[in-house]
Design an enzyme around this catalytic site. Structure first.
Site, PDB file in Angstrom:
ATOM      1  N   TYR A 207      31.569  -3.150 -30.230  1.00 50.58           N
ATOM      2  CA  TYR A 207      30.385  -2.981 -29.360  1.00 50.58           C
ATOM      3  C   TYR A 207      30.616  -1.838 -28.378  1.00 50.58           C
ATOM      4  O   TYR A 207      29.787  -0.934 -28.256  1.00 50.58           O
ATOM      5  CB  TYR A 207      30.122  -4.293 -28.612  1.00 50.58           C
ATOM      6  CG  TYR A 207      28.948  -4.244 -27.668  1.00 50.58           C
ATOM      7  CD1 TYR A 207      27.649  -4.438 -28.127  1.00 50.58           C
ATOM      8  CD2 TYR A 207      29.126  -4.026 -26.298  1.00 50.58           C
ATOM      9  CE1 TYR A 207      26.563  -4.411 -27.260  1.00 50.58           C
ATOM     10  CE2 TYR A 207      28.057  -3.992 -25.428  1.00 50.58           C
ATOM     11  CZ  TYR A 207      26.778  -4.189 -25.908  1.00 50.58           C
ATOM     12  OH  TYR A 207      25.710  -4.156 -25.045  1.00 50.58           O
TER      13      TYR A 207
ATOM     14  N   SER B 122      25.420   0.837 -22.618  1.00 54.22           N
ATOM     15  CA  SER B 122      25.961  -0.322 -21.893  1.00 54.22           C
ATOM     16  C   SER B 122      27.110   0.119 -21.007  1.00 54.22           C
ATOM     17  O   SER B 122      27.813   1.094 -21.324  1.00 54.22           O
ATOM     18  CB  SER B 122      26.496  -1.346 -22.899  1.00 54.22           C
ATOM     19  OG  SER B 122      27.248  -2.341 -22.237  1.00 54.22           O
TER      20      SER B 122
HETATM   21  N1  LIG Z   1      21.942  -8.165 -21.459  1.00 56.66           N
HETATM   22  C1  LIG Z   1      22.845  -7.366 -20.951  1.00 56.66           C
HETATM   23  O1  LIG Z   1      23.482  -7.716 -19.948  1.00 56.66           O
HETATM   24  C2  LIG Z   1      23.104  -6.009 -21.534  1.00 56.66           C
HETATM   25  C3  LIG Z   1      24.058  -5.213 -20.935  1.00 56.66           C
HETATM   26  C4  LIG Z   1      24.303  -3.941 -21.459  1.00 56.66           C
HETATM   27  C5  LIG Z   1      23.593  -3.489 -22.546  1.00 56.66           C
HETATM   28  N2  LIG Z   1      22.671  -4.305 -23.128  1.00 56.66           N
HETATM   29  C6  LIG Z   1      21.956  -3.766 -24.289  1.00 56.66           C
HETATM   30  O2  LIG Z   1      20.571  -3.975 -24.127  1.00 56.66           O
HETATM   31  C7  LIG Z   1      19.947  -4.153 -25.394  1.00 56.66           C
HETATM   32  C8  LIG Z   1      19.146  -5.436 -25.393  1.00 56.66           C
HETATM   33  O3  LIG Z   1      20.017  -6.461 -25.014  1.00 56.66           O
HETATM   34  P1  LIG Z   1      19.515  -7.953 -24.781  1.00 56.66           P
HETATM   35  O4  LIG Z   1      20.494  -8.599 -23.888  1.00 56.66           O
HETATM   36  O5  LIG Z   1      18.076  -7.978 -24.420  1.00 56.66           O
HETATM   37  O6  LIG Z   1      19.770  -8.523 -26.264  1.00 56.66           O
HETATM   38  P2  LIG Z   1      19.264  -9.824 -27.004  1.00 56.66           P
HETATM   39  O7  LIG Z   1      18.592 -10.766 -26.055  1.00 56.66           O
HETATM   40  O8  LIG Z   1      20.408 -10.311 -27.803  1.00 56.66           O
HETATM   41  O9  LIG Z   1      18.156  -9.190 -27.988  1.00 56.66           O
HETATM   42  C9  LIG Z   1      18.538  -8.317 -29.012  1.00 56.66           C
HETATM   43  C10 LIG Z   1      17.294  -7.855 -29.752  1.00 56.66           C
HETATM   44  O10 LIG Z   1      17.716  -7.059 -30.872  1.00 56.66           O
HETATM   45  C11 LIG Z   1      17.111  -7.561 -32.065  1.00 56.66           C
HETATM   46  N3  LIG Z   1      18.037  -7.375 -33.180  1.00 56.66           N
HETATM   47  C12 LIG Z   1      19.319  -7.824 -33.273  1.00 56.66           C
HETATM   48  N4  LIG Z   1      19.830  -7.492 -34.469  1.00 56.66           N
HETATM   49  C13 LIG Z   1      18.870  -6.816 -35.143  1.00 56.66           C
HETATM   50  C14 LIG Z   1      18.798  -6.222 -36.431  1.00 56.66           C
HETATM   51  N5  LIG Z   1      19.823  -6.269 -37.301  1.00 56.66           N
HETATM   52  N6  LIG Z   1      17.644  -5.636 -36.789  1.00 56.66           N
HETATM   53  C15 LIG Z   1      16.586  -5.614 -35.962  1.00 56.66           C
HETATM   54  N7  LIG Z   1      16.589  -6.132 -34.724  1.00 56.66           N
HETATM   55  C16 LIG Z   1      17.723  -6.739 -34.328  1.00 56.66           C
HETATM   56  C17 LIG Z   1      16.832  -9.032 -31.771  1.00 56.66           C
HETATM   57  O11 LIG Z   1      15.715  -9.527 -32.514  1.00 56.66           O
HETATM   58  P3  LIG Z   1      15.887 -10.398 -33.853  1.00 56.66           P
HETATM   59  O12 LIG Z   1      16.882 -11.471 -33.573  1.00 56.66           O
HETATM   60  O13 LIG Z   1      14.491 -10.887 -34.133  1.00 56.66           O
HETATM   61  O14 LIG Z   1      16.335  -9.442 -34.893  1.00 56.66           O
HETATM   62  C18 LIG Z   1      16.477  -9.003 -30.293  1.00 56.66           C
HETATM   63  O15 LIG Z   1      15.099  -8.716 -30.112  1.00 56.66           O
HETATM   64  C19 LIG Z   1      21.077  -4.138 -26.429  1.00 56.66           C
HETATM   65  O16 LIG Z   1      21.208  -2.858 -26.985  1.00 56.66           O
HETATM   66  C20 LIG Z   1      22.301  -4.476 -25.597  1.00 56.66           C
HETATM   67  O17 LIG Z   1      23.479  -3.968 -26.172  1.00 56.66           O
HETATM   68  C21 LIG Z   1      22.410  -5.559 -22.655  1.00 56.66           C
END
Ligand SMILES: NC(=O)c1ccc[n+]([C@@H]2O[C@H](COP(=O)([O-])OP(=O)(O)OC[C@H]3O[C@@H](n4cnc5c(N)ncnc54)[C@H](OP(=O)(O)O)[C@@H]3O)[C@@H](O)[C@H]2O)c1
Length: 251
Positions: free
Chosen positions: A163, A149
């Site tokens: 984080y 990130s």
């Molecule tokens: N969106 C952004 O702007 C952004 C920016 C920088 C980095 N990122 C990174 O990109 C990645 C995806 O982000 P996103 O925004 O798509 O996140 P999100 O919409 O919150 O989705 C997170 C995913 O992780 C799973 N998850 C969470 N806790 C878990 C656990 N304990 N065990 C297994 N699965 C788990 C969730 O599924 P369940 O709830 O079914 O477990 C969900 O599928 C993350 O690593 C995040 O840090 C995102």
């Protein structure tokens, strides 16, 4: 006659596929003919938006190391039907806890239990999965993509201290893994998203967007395309890179 690795369907294990970036990634790879084994805490979705069956989903809580080890054994069992080959591991699942009123959790205000949970999901699960599946990845000359990130390299107004530091550690781990997995034929890279339009974003992100050179949020599909690049032949000599997908936010 046994199929050679190149003739087989490609297989990916993707953590956190139920929403956001993971969801877009599973659609991108499925459309290209890959078998995508997904895992998250929730069960297989009834109205699955892509073509897959319950045998392609694993329920696992990555905040629990023992449950993660159990899931690794289950994945290895499922991969036997694929000749023991795993072409890609995408460590996408991530958590970014906030305070009771949605506020940022800084270094002084984060409970130890939260630090541990964030590091277990965002950092330790990655190395457990990669080590546990190294034989299958090596057999397929596969690729690992860790999702870091922009918050791993600077203090972010909404993402908390646990984080940010977990993502900084994951960027460092990507470097170490690239050095250690390279000799067994496995490439390891990271993608570092900026502000991507998913449920992880906090209210107020629209103000941040005014500072981003491209003046907009990224879409989950734009991140999925970069992951696809890093898992395919187009990036065959890319190893140990961290690709910024943020509209120029890091400059
Ligand atoms: N969106 C952004 O702007 C952004 C920016 C920088 C980095 N990122 C990174 O990109 C990645 C995806 O982000 P996103 O925004 O798509 O996140 P999100 O919409 O919150 O989705 C997170 C995913 O992780 C799973 N998850 C969470 N806790 C878990 C656990 N304990 N065990 C297994 N699965 C788990 C969730 O599924 P369940 O709830 O079914 O477990 C969900 O599928 C993350 O690593 C995040 O840090 C995102």
């Amino acid at each position: 006659m046994a199929l050679s690795p190149n003739e087989r369907r490609r297989v990916m294990l993707l953590t956190g596929a139920s929403r956001g970036i993971g969801h877009a990634t599973v659609k991108r790879f499925s459309a290209a003919g890959w078998r995508v084994i997904t895992c998250s805490r929730h069960p297989f979705p009834e109205n699955c938006p892509w073509e897959m069956g319950p045998e392609d989903h694993l329920q696992v809580d990555l905040s629990d190391a023992a449950d993660t080890m159990r899931a690794i054994e289950e994945v290895r069992g499922r991969l036997e039907a694929e000749g023991g080959l795993l072409h890609a591991l995408v460590n996408n699942a991530g958590i970014s806890p906030k305070g009771p009123a949605g506020e940022r959790l800084g270094a002084l205000g984060t409970d130890f239990a939260d630090w541990q949970r964030v590091f277990q999901v965002n950092f330790f699960a990655t190395i457990l999965l990669a080590r546990g599946l190294r034989e299958e990845l090596a057999q397929a000359r596969g690729s690992i993509v860790n999702v870091t990130s922009i918050a791993g390299s600077r203090v972010h107004p909404f993402a908390g201290a646990a984080y940010g530091t977990s993502k900084a550690a994951l960027a460092g781990l990507t470097r170490e893994m690239a050095a250690d997995f390279g000799p067994i034929g496995v490439r390891v890279n990271a993608i570092s998203p900026g502000e991507i339009d998913t449920s992880i974003l906090s209210p107020g992100t629209e103000k941040l967007v005014e500072q981003i050179p491209q003046r907009r949020l990224g879409t989950p599909d734009e991140v999925a395309k970069a992951i696809y690049f890093l898992c395919t032949e187009a990036s065959s000599y890319v190893n140990g890179a961290e690709l910024h997908i943020n509209g120029g936010q890091h400059v």
